[in-house]
Scaffold this motif. Structure first.
Motif, PDB file in Angstrom:
ATOM      1  N   MET A   1       0.829  -1.215   0.000  1.00 35.77           N
ATOM      2  CA  MET A   1       0.000   0.000   0.000  1.00 35.77           C
ATOM      3  C   MET A   1       0.852   1.249   0.000  1.00 35.77           C
ATOM      4  N   HIS A   2       1.979   1.197   0.725  1.00 37.47           N
ATOM      5  CA  HIS A   2       2.785   2.401   0.858  1.00 37.47           C
ATOM      6  C   HIS A   2       4.022   2.383  -0.028  1.00 37.47           C
ATOM      7  N   ALA A   3       4.169   1.358  -0.840  1.00 33.17           N
ATOM      8  CA  ALA A   3       5.359   1.298  -1.688  1.00 33.17           C
ATOM      9  C   ALA A   3       5.281   2.346  -2.781  1.00 33.17           C
ATOM     10  N   ALA A   4       6.385   3.017  -3.010  1.00 26.36           N
ATOM     11  CA  ALA A   4       6.401   4.056  -4.040  1.00 26.36           C
ATOM     12  C   ALA A   4       6.455   3.425  -5.420  1.00 26.36           C
ATOM     13  N   ASN A   5       5.680   3.985  -6.326  1.00 23.38           N
ATOM     14  CA  ASN A   5       5.740   3.525  -7.708  1.00 23.38           C
ATOM     15  C   ASN A   5       7.017   4.019  -8.368  1.00 23.38           C
ATOM     16  N   LEU A   6       7.453   3.289  -9.362  1.00 22.01           N
ATOM     17  CA  LEU A   6       8.598   3.738 -10.149  1.00 22.01           C
ATOM     18  C   LEU A   6       8.086   4.606 -11.287  1.00 22.01           C
ATOM     19  N   TRP A   7       8.760   5.702 -11.538  1.00 21.48           N
ATOM     20  CA  TRP A   7       8.344   6.629 -12.594  1.00 21.48           C
ATOM     21  C   TRP A   7       9.236   6.359 -13.811  1.00 21.48           C
ATOM     22  N   LEU A   8       8.663   5.654 -14.781  1.00 18.63           N
ATOM     23  CA  LEU A   8       9.465   5.162 -15.900  1.00 18.63           C
ATOM     24  C   LEU A   8       9.159   5.951 -17.168  1.00 18.63           C
ATOM     25  N   TRP A   9       9.504   7.208 -17.174  1.00 21.17           N
ATOM     26  CA  TRP A   9       9.269   8.039 -18.346  1.00 21.17           C
ATOM     27  C   TRP A   9      10.597   8.346 -19.024  1.00 21.17           C
ATOM     28  N   ALA A  10      10.509   8.597 -20.291  1.00 18.56           N
ATOM     29  CA  ALA A  10      11.682   9.104 -21.015  1.00 18.56           C
ATOM     30  C   ALA A  10      11.536  10.613 -21.120  1.00 18.56           C
ATOM     31  N   SER A  11      12.503  11.323 -20.626  1.00 26.58           N
ATOM     32  CA  SER A  11      12.433  12.783 -20.640  1.00 26.58           C
ATOM     33  C   SER A  11      12.650  13.304 -22.049  1.00 26.58           C
ATOM     34  N   LEU A  12      11.686  14.122 -22.503  1.00 26.95           N
ATOM     35  CA  LEU A  12      11.803  14.731 -23.820  1.00 26.95           C
ATOM     36  C   LEU A  12      12.523  16.068 -23.748  1.00 26.95           C
ATOM     37  N   ALA A  13      12.316  16.744 -22.635  1.00 33.93           N
ATOM     38  CA  ALA A  13      12.952  18.049 -22.481  1.00 33.93           C
ATOM     39  C   ALA A  13      13.049  18.368 -21.005  1.00 33.93           C
ATOM     40  N   ALA A  14      14.061  19.062 -20.626  1.00 34.82           N
ATOM     41  CA  ALA A  14      14.232  19.429 -19.222  1.00 34.82           C
ATOM     42  C   ALA A  14      14.742  20.854 -19.122  1.00 34.82           C
ATOM     43  N   PRO A  15      13.926  21.826 -19.548  1.00 37.50           N
ATOM     44  CA  PRO A  15      14.364  23.213 -19.496  1.00 37.50           C
ATOM     45  C   PRO A  15      14.479  23.687 -18.050  1.00 37.50           C
ATOM     46  N   SER A  16      15.303  24.644 -17.846  1.00 38.23           N
ATOM     47  CA  SER A  16      15.438  25.199 -16.501  1.00 38.23           C
ATOM     48  C   SER A  16      14.147  25.899 -16.107  1.00 38.23           C
ATOM     49  N   VAL A  17      13.798  25.808 -14.841  1.00 37.47           N
ATOM     50  CA  VAL A  17      12.545  26.367 -14.359  1.00 37.47           C
ATOM     51  C   VAL A  17      12.785  27.764 -13.826  1.00 37.47           C
ATOM     52  N   GLY A  18      12.077  28.699 -14.382  1.00 41.21           N
ATOM     53  CA  GLY A  18      12.185  30.062 -13.901  1.00 41.21           C
ATOM     54  C   GLY A  18      11.208  30.318 -12.782  1.00 41.21           C
ATOM     55  N   VAL A  19      11.092  31.580 -12.419  1.00 42.22           N
ATOM     56  CA  VAL A  19      10.167  31.942 -11.360  1.00 42.22           C
ATOM     57  C   VAL A  19       8.738  31.635 -11.781  1.00 42.22           C
ATOM     58  N   HIS A  20       8.426  31.848 -13.057  1.00 42.26           N
ATOM     59  CA  HIS A  20       7.058  31.715 -13.536  1.00 42.26           C
ATOM     60  C   HIS A  20       7.102  31.049 -14.909  1.00 42.26           C
ATOM     61  N   THR A  21       6.581  29.815 -15.013  1.00 41.25           N
ATOM     62  CA  THR A  21       6.635  29.094 -16.277  1.00 41.25           C
ATOM     63  C   THR A  21       5.255  28.603 -16.670  1.00 41.25           C
ATOM     64  N   LEU A  22       5.025  28.488 -17.977  1.00 39.02           N
ATOM     65  CA  LEU A  22       3.744  28.078 -18.535  1.00 39.02           C
ATOM     66  C   LEU A  22       3.962  26.806 -19.342  1.00 39.02           C
ATOM     67  N   TRP A  23       3.095  25.815 -19.112  1.00 41.91           N
ATOM     68  CA  TRP A  23       3.232  24.515 -19.765  1.00 41.91           C
ATOM     69  C   TRP A  23       1.928  24.167 -20.460  1.00 41.91           C
ATOM     70  N   ASN A  24       2.006  23.872 -21.738  1.00 40.02           N
ATOM     71  CA  ASN A  24       0.828  23.517 -22.527  1.00 40.02           C
ATOM     72  C   ASN A  24       0.510  22.038 -22.330  1.00 40.02           C
ATOM     73  N   LEU A  25      -0.684  21.749 -21.773  1.00 43.80           N
ATOM     74  CA  LEU A  25      -1.096  20.368 -21.540  1.00 43.80           C
ATOM     75  C   LEU A  25      -1.897  19.798 -22.701  1.00 43.80           C
ATOM     76  N   GLY A  26      -2.300  20.657 -23.637  1.00 39.80           N
ATOM     77  CA  GLY A  26      -3.086  20.208 -24.777  1.00 39.80           C
ATOM     78  C   GLY A  26      -4.550  20.571 -24.655  1.00 39.80           C
ATOM     79  N   ASN A  27      -5.217  20.704 -25.805  1.00 41.88           N
ATOM     80  CA  ASN A  27      -6.657  20.990 -25.881  1.00 41.88           C
ATOM     81  C   ASN A  27      -7.059  22.236 -25.099  1.00 41.88           C
ATOM     82  N   GLY A  28      -6.208  23.238 -25.090  1.00 42.18           N
ATOM     83  CA  GLY A  28      -6.532  24.511 -24.448  1.00 42.18           C
ATOM     84  C   GLY A  28      -6.219  24.585 -22.979  1.00 42.18           C
ATOM     85  N   PHE A  29      -5.677  23.521 -22.383  1.00 43.22           N
ATOM     86  CA  PHE A  29      -5.339  23.512 -20.955  1.00 43.22           C
ATOM     87  C   PHE A  29      -3.878  23.902 -20.778  1.00 43.22           C
ATOM     88  N   GLU A  30      -3.634  24.770 -19.806  1.00 43.54           N
ATOM     89  CA  GLU A  30      -2.274  25.230 -19.535  1.00 43.54           C
ATOM     90  C   GLU A  30      -2.001  25.170 -18.035  1.00 43.54           C
TER      91      GLU A  30
END
Length: 497
Positions: A1-30
């Motif tokens: 129940m408490h075991a952490a899942n493994l996050w098995l994604w391939a990173s496409l991009a890893a830009p540096s995070v500024g103070v305020h960043t905007l990310w497009n999630l698709g279909n008009g969601f940001e």
């Protein structure tokens, strides 16, 4: 129940995070992330649908295992929270590949929870727009508890609400309409008799542990709400751990989830009716009731064939249309004492075959009601299998023995036998293990051969809330945590039918 899942994604991009960043999630969601202030917000075509609270961590965790006291389907939970994290620090935000996403990507926020005693948990929160439901945002939260001796066991998700916002839903709740200013637990259990009103609750509690319940005990607890602002929130079917929804802060909602991985959805509907429709897009929509239900009364009767015939004739003689009779005692009854009163109550034999005393010609009787009066018959069933070896008028098949031999019921690994569930004096039974494929197949055959074969038109599928959560409870699927699976059992029971 408490075991952490493994996050098995391939990173496409890893830009540096500024103070305020905007990310497009698709279909008009940001998604907007402000790292310095730990603020997140999600907008759809410029309109905010979800945001966190300024000056407050949107994610936390704590150590400690909740204490569960249980008897006869009544569960009382004492929440235990040790070293609850006081803050968080966002480390980075990246776009990761994500199979369930409409654009194959998710925005993933990673960081560390702070102020947790000796623990240093790390977290990941992913947001994406699902390909199946492009009108909403899905999320997944994972907390890695670390290696502290007092590791985190549960998480908390906090986000903004409005002081004027009312909250509805959370399953079959009987005490309140809006849950504003309340904290509502999500756990399936006996709903209680009295539920806080006195003296009824006190008398019921005297007869059996927590039998009176409280204002939030319910058979059907669902981790979903819709608000007066037409906002919809719900967890995924897989997120079945014990949960509480805290609406006591006028400007925030906190969801306490008793595991370290949870998923769900945020939605902004056009209105509340549209919100219900959006929710049932996920859960499935109830089919229309058959037309015969509206042709007359459905009478609940107990007492056997002669009594049923007499009441039907009385009703029809008074020109009362009768669509059906519900005969829950078709499998037989026996008396059970109630400790705080000098009386006995009638309980059913859970053996799922017709009783030879009350309904000696059950199959023929059901058909005769249909042929003679055009009255249909409804029966009753639940996932219990009672040992009928002491049944006074005998039995044809002892399903308890069959299920015990096949290990089809939930087990107790201490005794290496069936986990016996008590439902009051003289009524001990096992409960069907729905994780056992062979047991499910066996029970399907029982229902087809011994219940549906009488040409009934339906039945009440009772219970589901008794699923045991003791330390020595064991399912056929040994990887299952009983406390985590408890809330999933009623849904699995319905799905079986």
């Amino acid at each position: 129940m408490h075991a952490a899942n493994l996050w098995l994604w391939a990173s496409l991009a890893a830009p540096s995070v500024g103070v305020h960043t905007l990310w497009n999630l698709g279909n008009g969601f940001e998604l907007t992330v402000n790292v310095d202030s730990n603020l997140l917000s999600i907008a759809h075509r410029g309109n905010s649908i979800w945001e966190t609270v300024s000056g407050q961590a949107f994610l936390s965790a704590s150590a400690g295992d909740d204490e569960v006291l249980a008897a006869n389907g009544n569960f009382k939970i004492n929440e235990v929270d040790r070293n609850k994290c006081t803050n968080q620090k966002i480390r980075d935000v990246t776009i990761k590949s994500w199979q369930e996403s409409g654009n194959d990507h998710a925005a993933v926020i990673q960081g560390q929870l702070t102020g947790c005693g000796n623990a240093t948990p790390h977290f990941s929160v992913a947001f994406w727009v699902p390909s199946k439901f492009p009108d909403r945002v899905a999320f997944s939260v994972n907390v890695d508890p670390g290696t502290s001796s007092d590791v985190a066991t549960k998480l908390y998700l906090t986000y903004r609400s409005s002081p004027s916002e009312d909250f509805y839903g959370l399953g079959a709740q009987g005490s309140f309409a809006s849950f504003k200013n309340q904290t509502v637990p999500i756990f399936s259990r006996e709903q209680g008799v009295g539920r806080g009103d006195q003296p009824t609750t006190l008398l019921e509690n005297k007869d059996s542990f927590f039998a009176g319940g409280d204002q939030f005990t319910t058979y059907t607890a669902v981790p979903q709400y819709i608000s007066s602002k037409s906002r919809v929130f719900h967890l995924t079917e897989e997120s079945s751990a014990y949960t509480t929804f805290d609406f006591t802060n006028p400007s925030a909602v906190t969801v306490r989830y008793d595991a370290l991985t949870v998923g769900g959805y945020f939605m902004q509907a056009e209105n509340m009716l549209h919100g219900i429709s959006m929710f049932t897009d996920y859960t499935g929509k109830m089919t229309a009731l058959p037309e015969w239900v509206d042709t007359g009364a459905v009478l609940a009767i107990q007492g056997g064939q002669t009594k049923v015939n007499r009441i039907i004739n009385q009703g029809l003689g008074l020109e009362c249309p009768i669509a059906a009779v519900w005969l829950q005692d078709w499998s037989g009854t026996h008396s059970q004492s109630v400790s705080y009163m000098s009386l006995n109550v009638s309980r059913l034999w859970w053996n799922w075959e017709s009783d030879t005393t009350l309904y000696p010609t059950w199959n023929e009787f059901v058909q005769s009601l249909r042929d003679q009066y055009n009255v249909r018959t409804l029966a009753y069933i639940n996932p219990f299998l009672a040992n009928v070896s002491t049944k006074p008028n005998g039995y044809r098949t002892n399903l308890y023995d069959e299920a015990s031999q096949g290990s089809y019921m939930i087990q107790n690994f201490t005794t290496n036998s069936t986990s016996v569930i008590s439902s009051g004096p003289g009524l001990d039974a096992g409960i069907l293990d729905l994780t056992n494929a062979a047991g499910r197949s066996w029970f399907k055959d029982v229902v087809l051969d011994q219940v549906w074969s009488a040409n009934i038109s339906g039945f009440m599928t009772d219970f589901g809330e008794y699923t045991p959560i003791y330390p020595d409870t064991q399912f056929a699927n040994k990887s299952i945590d009983p406390f985590f699976y408890h809330n999933a059992y009623p849904r699995e029971w319905a799905a079986l039918h």
